[in-house]
Design an enzyme around this catalytic site. Structure first.
Site: not given
Length: 462
Positions: A245, A279, A369
């Site tokens: 993940e 996230c 990110e």
């Protein structure tokens, strides 16, 4: 809680092989609040050997008994929920109310869901003239991040234990105290020795040793895409299964028919929650050109309200990283409408809640990110343009769509290349699968789909 000076291996707290320690720092005031052992490859080897030795007995334990132990674990976590929240607040810096509701509350719910699944899942089924068995994959190496420290542990350990696997956990070095608390709860619940093991340590040392260990059958990792790529390469060379993940750059698509004020306010709250260290946060807000200016005003006003309400980011390195992205956004031509790179406090790892307008899809802040309280607002011309922007990154973890009619939002969401989409502010569901498309990962967590990651199938033909 008081930090343990050993590793939890084979049912007991044991001295580490070496003498190095990791200092746990409170990011609010940057004071050391504890020290834990910095584990080595030798510690990992001892833990994996314990897990391997315990595997046959645990795999043969009836699912109902595994369910009962998970139920006991869930009750202990619930009884210690205040201590969990206080521990996470101390080492992560999140506001106490958020820690109580999310950092303590969600793992309790997830642990309960796997207690129920262990009791009800069909580990055996008939398929024509065959009997198909769903068996534990073996020893699981779990490597977890700091942003949701207990949730990520439970999201890996609970399904692995429910499946009949044994576990070696390497938690994030910034948040090891709540991992030690979890090991205490496992012990108190009566989980047999060696079934769950904890090694604290640095990622490049203990984490890498765990991913490379030949005694590990599956590596379950949550963290950055860059590190996930390295783990996948190591595991691939050994023909070892991975569950990854990874990063995200999720789009919050507000269609013209939506309630604009609600969509913007919920979107800002989503990004600022946990100081932006999520996230799946909707860090790109996509708004139609005719509503853009109004959305920017709403977002700036909403972000301003969070100045005194969010905690710091996890450490000084992360603070510098996020502020660097803000500076890059300004340098590339985005317009600051809230926040900025300046530290909002003289002490602590704080970042001001930041909103950028006039962001274009190719800008760094729209592609990479950031993992901090930073929102980019992008303008689109029509639905085709919105879809192009929404799908225009290497990530595909989560997202949101808002529309006046649910069917309109669903139709758009079905075309998004992402693993989970909230429709008009849909609530978190601990039974729904969570995971990504593209470079956001491999596999799924939570619910029955999360359980199957830790199972392999065997068929007998008659």
């Amino acid at each position: 809680m008081k930090a343990h000076d050993g590793m939890y291996i084979d049912g007991a707290w044991r001295p580490a092989a070496g003498g190095d320690v990791i200092e746990v720092v409170n990011p609010v005031d940057e004071q050391v609040i504890g020290r834990v052992p910095a584990g080595t490859a030798a510690d990992v080897d001892t833990a994996v050997r314990a897990a391997r030795a315990a595997l046959p007995g645990w795999a043969a334990t009836p699912p109902a008994e595994r369910a009962a132990l998970l139920t006991a674990l869930r009750h202990i976590l619930d009884a210690r929920k205040d201590e969990i929240a206080e521990t996470v607040t101390a080492e992560l810096g999140s506001p106490l109310k958020f820690s109580q509701a999310v950092h303590a509350g969600v793992p309790i719910a997830v642990a309960g869901s796997y207690a129920e699944l262990a009791a009800t899942y069909a580990f055996e089924e008939k398929v024509g003239n065959s009997t198909v068995y769903h068996e534990p994959i073996g020893v699981v190496g779990a490597i977890t991040p700091w942003n949701y420290p207990l949730h990520q542990i439970v999201a890996k350990a609970a399904p692995a234990l429910a499946a009949g696997c044994t576990v070696v956990l390497k938690p994030a070095e910034d948040t090891p105290l709540v991992a030690q608390l979890f090991a205490e709860a496992v012990h108190e619940a009566g989980v047999p020795a060696g079934v769950f093991n904890l090694v604290t340590g640095l990622g490049p040392v203990a984490g890498q040793a765990l991913a490379e260990h030949p005694g590990v059958d599956l590596v379950s990792f949550t963290g950055s895409t860059a590190v996930g790529r390295q783990i996948a390469a190591v595991a691939g060379a050994a023909i070892k299964k991975v569950a990854l993940e990874l990063g995200g750059k999720s789009a919050n698509v507000i269609l013209p028919s939506a309630d604009l004020a609600k969509a913007v306010n919920v979107g800002v709250a989503n990004v600022m929650s946990n100081s932006g260290q999520t996230c799946s946060a909707w860090t790109r807000m996509l708004v139609h050109r005719d509503q853009y200016d109004e959305a920017v005003e709403l977002a700036a006003a909403a972000a301003a309200k969070y100045g005194e309400r969010i905690g710091p980011v996890v450490n000084a390195k992360q603070q510098a990283r996020v502020r660097g992205y803000i500076e890059k956004g300004v340098a590339e031509g985005a317009r600051l409408v809230a926040g900025g790179p300046e530290a909002p406090a003289e002490r602590g790892c704080f970042v001001a809640p930041t909103v950028f307008a006039d962001v274009t899809p190719e800008m760094t802040i729209a592609q990479e990110e950031i993992f901090g309280p930073v929102l980019s607002i992008l303008k689109y011309e029509d639905e085709a343009d919105a879809l192009r922007i929404a799908n225009g990154t290497v990530y595909g973890l989560a997202g949101a769509v808002w529309a006046g009619e649910e069917a309109e939002a669903v139709a758009f969401a079905r075309r998004m290349d992402t693993g989970q989409v909230d429709i008009n502010g849909g609530r978190f569901n601990p039974l729904a699968p969570f995971g990504g498309y593209k470079q956001s990962g491999v596999g799924r967590e939570l619910g029955a789909h999360g359980l199957t990651e830790y199972l392999q199938t065997k068929s007998l033909q008659f």
